[in-house]
Design a protein around this motif. Sequence first.
Motif, short mmCIF file in Angstrom:
data_model
loop_
_atom_site.label_atom_id
_atom_site.label_comp_id
_atom_site.label_asym_id
_atom_site.label_seq_id
_atom_site.Cartn_x
_atom_site.Cartn_y
_atom_site.Cartn_z
N ASN A 177 3.94 -1.04 -9.37
CA ASN A 177 3.34 0.11 -8.67
C ASN A 177 3.84 0.25 -7.24
O ASN A 177 3.29 1.02 -6.46
CB ASN A 177 1.81 -0.02 -8.67
CG ASN A 177 1.23 0.02 -10.09
OD1 ASN A 177 1.78 0.74 -10.95
ND2 ASN A 177 0.18 -0.77 -10.35
N ILE A 178 4.84 -0.49 -6.86
CA ILE A 178 5.36 -0.44 -5.49
C ILE A 178 6.54 0.56 -5.45
O ILE A 178 7.40 0.55 -6.31
CB ILE A 178 5.86 -1.81 -5.03
CG1 ILE A 178 4.75 -2.87 -5.15
CG2 ILE A 178 6.34 -1.75 -3.58
CD1 ILE A 178 3.50 -2.54 -4.37
N LYS A 179 6.50 1.38 -4.36
CA LYS A 179 7.56 2.38 -4.23
C LYS A 179 8.93 1.69 -4.02
O LYS A 179 9.02 0.64 -3.36
CB LYS A 179 7.31 3.31 -3.04
CG LYS A 179 6.14 4.25 -3.26
CD LYS A 179 6.00 5.18 -2.06
CE LYS A 179 4.87 6.19 -2.26
NZ LYS A 179 4.73 7.10 -1.10
N ASN A 195 0.82 -1.21 0.00
CA ASN A 195 0.00 0.00 0.00
C ASN A 195 0.85 1.26 0.00
O ASN A 195 0.32 2.35 0.22
CB ASN A 195 -0.93 -0.01 1.21
CG ASN A 195 -1.96 -1.13 1.12
OD1 ASN A 195 -2.49 -1.44 0.05
ND2 ASN A 195 -2.22 -1.80 2.25
N ASN A 196 2.16 1.08 -0.22
CA ASN A 196 3.08 2.22 -0.30
C ASN A 196 3.06 3.06 0.97
O ASN A 196 3.15 4.29 0.95
CB ASN A 196 2.78 3.10 -1.53
CG ASN A 196 3.15 2.38 -2.81
OD1 ASN A 196 4.16 1.65 -2.83
ND2 ASN A 196 2.38 2.54 -3.87
N ARG A 197 2.90 2.37 2.10
CA ARG A 197 3.01 3.06 3.39
C ARG A 197 4.38 2.71 4.02
O ARG A 197 5.03 1.74 3.62
CB ARG A 197 1.86 2.63 4.32
CG ARG A 197 0.48 3.09 3.84
CD ARG A 197 -0.53 2.93 4.99
NE ARG A 197 -0.67 1.55 5.42
CZ ARG A 197 -1.57 0.71 4.92
NH1 ARG A 197 -2.43 1.08 3.95
NH2 ARG A 197 -1.64 -0.54 5.37
N SER A 198 4.73 3.49 5.10
CA SER A 198 6.03 3.27 5.76
C SER A 198 6.04 1.91 6.47
O SER A 198 5.12 1.57 7.21
CB SER A 198 6.30 4.36 6.80
OG SER A 198 7.47 4.05 7.53
N ALA A 199 7.09 1.14 6.20
CA ALA A 199 7.19 -0.22 6.77
C ALA A 199 8.48 -0.36 7.61
O ALA A 199 8.88 -1.47 7.94
CB ALA A 199 7.17 -1.24 5.64
N PHE A 200 9.10 0.74 7.97
CA PHE A 200 10.40 0.69 8.67
C PHE A 200 10.27 0.07 10.06
O PHE A 200 11.04 -0.82 10.43
CB PHE A 200 10.97 2.12 8.79
CG PHE A 200 12.32 2.16 9.44
CD1 PHE A 200 13.47 1.78 8.73
CD2 PHE A 200 12.45 2.54 10.77
CE1 PHE A 200 14.69 1.80 9.34
CE2 PHE A 200 13.67 2.54 11.37
CZ PHE A 200 14.81 2.18 10.64
N THR A 201 9.24 0.53 10.82
CA THR A 201 9.06 -0.01 12.18
C THR A 201 8.74 -1.48 12.14
O THR A 201 9.27 -2.28 12.92
CB THR A 201 7.94 0.75 12.90
OG1 THR A 201 8.26 2.14 12.91
CG2 THR A 201 7.77 0.26 14.33
N ASN A 202 7.87 -1.87 11.20
CA ASN A 202 7.52 -3.29 11.08
C ASN A 202 8.77 -4.12 10.73
O ASN A 202 8.92 -5.25 11.20
CB ASN A 202 6.47 -3.48 9.99
CG ASN A 202 5.23 -2.65 10.27
OD1 ASN A 202 5.05 -1.60 9.66
ND2 ASN A 202 4.40 -3.06 11.23
#
Length: 558
Positions: free
Chosen positions: A523-525, A481-488
């Motif tokens: 479509n993925i950042k 979903n092109n959201r931030s995944a750093f913490t995960n």
Amino acid sequence: MAFTTVIYRHANYSKRAKFAKTLAHSLRVKTSEFKHNEWIEELQDRNFIFDEKHPNGLRLNSISLAKRMAYIDSVLADEFDSTNATKEDKSNFKRYEYKLKQKIAKSTSDGNLYVAKALKHIAAKKPKNYREIIDDIEGVKRKNQLLGMLDKYMYFASKVEGTSDQRQARVHEAFFKFPHKHRVKTEPKQMADCIRSFYAEIAPNHNPMLVVVHDDEHIKNSSTGTHPHIFLSTKDSVTGKRNLNVTLRNAANAYLAANPTNVQLWNAGKQEHETHHVTNIDTTVNGYAASKLQGIIIQDMFMAHVRKHFPDLSIGFSDKRSRKIKAFHEQYEDAKKPKADREYNLNALLSNSNNDLRIKMNKEVAQHRVKLAEKTKAYQAKLAEEYMLHQASITQKTDELADLDKRLDRNKSMINRTYAMLKEKYKQASEIDEKIKHGEARVADLMAQEETLLDSIKQKLAEHVDRFMAAYSSMFENILNNRSAFTNANQVLTIFRSTNEDARYALFDQIDSNQTQLQSMPNIKPEGKAIHTDIHNKFKEMVSLNPARMRAPSPPRP
């Protein structure tokens, strides 16, 4: 090269009686204070004296006892006899000496320089023709009064001139030796030359009266312990002053200037020794400590001198030698005692030798007894053998009967051993059966524990996998979903590291499959793809330690 230490001592004598006793001992003259075993009578022909008349040595016992005693009296007269002026004589001398100094000062101030010079000469040299010196000077005022004063001055000077300080050292003695225990053998002349040359170097104006080399203070069958005594007057042969101690001090300071050394000096305030780097005695200490420090340095100087004269020996100080000034004198308390009372004297040497001989004799007696016992035993064995041969015919039947008894006893013994063996085997079988029962119970218990442990591991593994999949699903969903995944991603990495090896391989298969699929999605950042790629590579490093368990990358999904 043989090793040895050196014993070196020196002493100054101001008392006539003490020196007379020492000189008598050195010249082997028995006094009323003579003690048994100061020397061995039978070895006296080994002693030598060295002086100006006999530079190569003369046997001491070739000189008659009367001549030796006369020599002692002569030395005592030369060194210890003096004119003892009364207190009144000394007081009068001081009074007229003061008057003479006043006259010299007045003549100088009045411009009578020739008179002043003549009076100074009379005061310094005390010439016998002092009257003629004054009479030859013209224009001397009150000449008769001056001559009368000079008469009194010269009279009292002659009475006081021979007086000396009774505490002042008159004779200096020194000796050295190599201890018996090192078994060093030396020649008398070599020993005499060594100590003579040492004092010739450090005190050239103090010629030795004589050097005596003793070689009779040991057991008869020994050839060690040869040692010289040197005697020097403290009076300077040039100046006439008793300045040997000053000469030795100057020599010690000169040695220190070229060879500075470390010495431990006593600090009375701290009540302890402190190490000092010494280059001059007089600038370091004074009084008693200076004398003891001088003794240490003279020892160092003599040690260096001895090494030059005995190049075939390895010479060093003993381990007990102290360079502590306070404790220095304690090493020489024994040396102050009479020779017969010292710890290491001839008496002690003879006693030790007798003890060694007694031990040797006891050992030989014990060995003889052992040999006698062995011979006796062998003889008894031979007698017993002969007796047995003579008794053989009588004891034959008895032996046959005894043989039958032995065979019966052996059979009984065999039966008993067999019974005991069977009994032991039965006992061992029972023990083995009991061990089998305990083993089966233990196996059952271990299997139950293993099953419980496996259930626990499976539960914990499932919990780790659930936590991992929850964190990973959240990360993957955020990437899609092109959201931030750093913490995960950090959570996923932490959980993966705490998971066991089998779970890692199973989880890595899922991540590896998703990695391939994710790379083909347009479509993925890039940031999301980079995070997943980083996680994929770190997981791959963790599981790459066992490449055999890694599978080939999954093909992309259609």
